[in-house]
Each structure stands twice: as structure tokens, then as C-alpha cells.
Write an enzyme that holds these catalytic residues in place. Sequence first.
Site, PDB file in Angstrom:
ATOM      1  N   HIS A 129      16.937  18.752  26.465  1.00 29.46           N
ATOM      2  CA  HIS A 129      17.628  19.389  25.846  1.00 29.46           C
ATOM      3  C   HIS A 129      18.367  20.689  26.455  1.00 29.46           C
ATOM      4  CE1 HIS A 129      16.448  16.401  22.654  1.00 29.46           C
ATOM      5  NE2 HIS A 129      17.439  16.018  23.775  1.00 29.46           N
ATOM      6  N   LEU A 377       9.764  12.779  22.236  1.00 32.04           N
ATOM      7  CA  LEU A 377      10.526  12.381  22.757  1.00 32.04           C
ATOM      8  C   LEU A 377      10.874  13.285  23.523  1.00 32.04           C
ATOM      9  CD1 LEU A 377      13.284  10.942  19.881  1.00 32.04           C
ATOM     10  CD2 LEU A 377      11.440   9.389  21.399  1.00 32.04           C
ATOM     11  N   PHE A 378       9.905  14.331  23.042  1.00 33.24           N
ATOM     12  CA  PHE A 378      10.200  15.728  24.666  1.00 33.24           C
ATOM     13  C   PHE A 378      10.918  16.486  24.568  1.00 33.24           C
ATOM     14  CE2 PHE A 378       7.251  11.955  26.308  1.00 33.24           C
ATOM     15  CZ  PHE A 378       6.594  11.929  24.674  1.00 33.24           C
ATOM     16  N   CYS A 379      12.040  16.142  23.471  1.00 31.84           N
ATOM     17  CA  CYS A 379      13.464  17.493  23.610  1.00 31.84           C
ATOM     18  C   CYS A 379      14.220  17.030  24.985  1.00 31.84           C
ATOM     19  CB  CYS A 379      13.337  19.093  23.708  1.00 31.84           C
ATOM     20  SG  CYS A 379      12.277  19.372  22.733  1.00 31.84           S
ATOM     21  N   ALA A 380      13.769  15.115  25.292  1.00 36.33           N
ATOM     22  CA  ALA A 380      15.017  14.457  26.199  1.00 36.33           C
ATOM     23  C   ALA A 380      15.129  13.175  25.381  1.00 36.33           C
ATOM     24  CB  ALA A 380      14.062  14.494  27.111  1.00 36.33           C
TER      25      ALA A 380
END
Length: 461
Positions: A129, A377-380
Site C-alpha cells: 500500500h 493481508l500484509f498491507c498488500a
Amino acid sequence: MSVSTAAVDQSICAPLPVLGADVTVPLVTGGDVTYAALDYAASAPALQRVWDDVAAYAPYYGSVHRGAGYLSQLSTDLFESSRVTVAEFLGCRADDQVVFTRSTTDSLNLLAAALPAGCEVFVFETEHHASLLPWRDARVTYLDAPHTPAQAVATLEEALAGRAPSPRSRPALVCVTGASNVTGELWPVKELAAAAHAHGARIVLDAAQLAPHHPVDIAELDVDWVAFSGHKLYAPFGSGVLAGRTDWLRDAEPYLAGGGASRKVARRADGGVDVEWHTTAARHEAGSPNVIGVYSIASACKALTEAGFDRLVAREQQLVSRVREGLADVPEVRVLSLFGDDAPRVGVISFVVEGWNSSHFAAALSAEYGIGVRDGLFCAHPLVRTLLGSEPQDPGECGAPEAAPGERSLNAIRVSFGAGTPDEHVERFLGAVRELVGKGARWTYRTEDGRCVPDRGAAQV
């Protein structure tokens, strides 16, 4: 990508000393265990060398660019020499500029604020992100996730060729990661840079996950800018870097208006204020600089260079192979990959476990084994949705029903490691995965303040 892995016969180094290596944590099952930090992709532990360097400097701490006293002069020299160290670490060209920021996110937002009018931005949906979202004031083309490096280059070339009318009359920027924070896979940065430049566009490299694991050379990769964060490069204290070409940054309004960014401020006869801004990196470094954070980045750059990146890469590749082999031995585990099993990658591996809620699994690794990984979701989000083929799970839903065998998981688990990871931590992680899959968790878990934690009020499983 043009960054190659070390040769098999390359000498292997020992783990670099890091802070927290001897920290013990309590287990929900009783007793304590040395903490296994396997979440380097979020924040890597600080190198002991970095901490020692900062501690040695701390008594001499003073204002930067602000005073005539000895400590101020010393701190200013340290700050500016750190800029030179970072430029050398990144292989900057003679006319490149190093701007100190707070993080990769801050660096890319700074560049977004400096885009020329009418600039078009091209970014793959696979980005973190930090590099997916800053371009709000530009015309953005989001590119679908490619399934091979060659497809990534072809997709970009097609998108750039489709600009109309007179595409070369308008500025354009490509933003791409160097190594995925989800899969760890290396992207074909040099080839993407060549494609961008062939179509009159510029390119910025998000090196947040690449710089801690591989050498990054701006001139060799032929990228226009590089952004990375100190806290992923074994240097804490909330600092980051944007390095590269000067013209867009020099021509843009200062990212922040204030002291340090201005060369001259004067009142006008009509009561207003005239400002002459710096044309150097100071233009976008308003306010009192984070000299300790900047020095910590420079210290980490020196430590990694002196340790020898070839040796660090060789050892990390051994760990990557061991983790992937160990997970492959557990049939219930599916490792997430965009480019396939043979794609070169850094020490970042995400996976799902059939029949398990990922948050529950990660919480059990922590509470029952003292192992720190990441779930979610790992900022992705777009990338993880593509890899899982599902809509995201709401944050904190560790108490949601577990996926039935054969169903798709709603989020994932990520294990990540690097220069400070001992072999024992990797082996403990693999043993814990096998045990959890084979026997199940020994405790139940619930959501508390958005976190998945052991339900100590429930009966032990």
C-alpha cells in the site's frame, strides 16, 4: 531481476548480532523460551552495531544546521556524512540526491507530491500500500498482477505504449517493488526500468524489502529513484530515504513548509511573506532533522557492506531453501507464489494451512512456541486477494470459523527472516508447524482489542 543470488560455493557468514537475541517470553503452556523473531518483513531487529554506534554518539547529540556550538557542528557533520554513506550504499550517480524522510511510505508520498502537472502513474496491483496508494492527485493506471517476470515487462510496455495522445509530451512515472513483501519474489527491476525509459517514463523502486537482503545500485539498475525504510534495514528510530534525480524534487513546492527548507524569508510591503526555498535536499527536510535516525541508517549501511552482501545473501538463501523444503513436507501447507517455485526470492514466505484460521495459527505459534510471525493481508490487499482467490477477512477475526478442508483461507501467515536469524529459530518454526498441523493447538483463542490471543478463561484443548 538483475540482482543475482550468491554462488553456491560462496562462504557463509554467521548471523549478525542483533538486539533482542536473548529475550525470553512466557508460554501459555508454562515456562519461558527465547523469542524467535521471524517477522523481519514488518520490522527487523536493530543490529547491535547500530545500537552501539548510536550509544557512542548520544552524549554528543546536538541540533543540526542550527548552531555554532561544538555539539551542533559535530551533529551537522554526522548528519551530512550519513547522507554520503547512504549515497554510496545505493550506488547513487554524481548528480543524484539523498533526501531523508520518515519511512518508505513518507518517501513515496513525497515523490507523489512532487509529480509534475499532468503526470501519469503506472503501478501494479501487487504493490504494498505504501507504493500503491500515494498517487491520489495523479492519473493512475493500475496494472493486473503478472504471473511471470517477462509478463510484468510486457504488461508495462503495453500500458506505456497505449498512452495517447502524444505520450512523450506528458510526464509519466512507473512505481515497482524490488522484492514482494508477501511472496519475497524478486521483480525484474532493470528490465522494467528499460521499458519505462524506452517509452519516456521514469521509474521509482520501492526497495523496502530489497535493500535489507540484496545490494541495490541505482546506476546499475538504471532507476530514477529508490525509497526504503530504516526499520527494515536493521536501523530503528523512524527514518527513511528517497534517493535519485533532483529535477522534479527541486521544482516542486516543499513537502513541508518550515525552518530548514527555506533559505530566506522576508516580509513584503503589503504585509505578506516572500520565501526563497532551498534547491538542495533540505527543500524537503523541513523541521529539526532526526539525526539519530539518519545516523542509524548510515551505520546499518556500513555494517551490511562490511559484512559482505554476497556472504549475507548466501546464508539467507540457505534459510530460504530450508524453510521452503520444510513447509513442502507438510501437505496441508500451501506456499503463496506469483512467479512460481523457481523464482528467486528473499527471506519472505507467506502460506496458508488447510483447515486453519491463519490468525489462530499465528497466535498459537506465538503463545505456545514463542515464535513471532505475521498473519493477515500484509498491507498488500489486492495481491493477497489474487493469491488466495478470496475476499479479505476482517482484521482481528481470529475467532471466525476455521476454513473447512479444501476451502480457501481468508488471509495468510508470513514468516520472514534475514541477517540476524539463527538456524535454531528456523528449525523451531518448522517443528512448530508440523506439530500444530499434526496435533492441533493446545489452547483456544479469541479476539481482544483486534488481536488474536489465548483464551485463558476457556478450558485447555
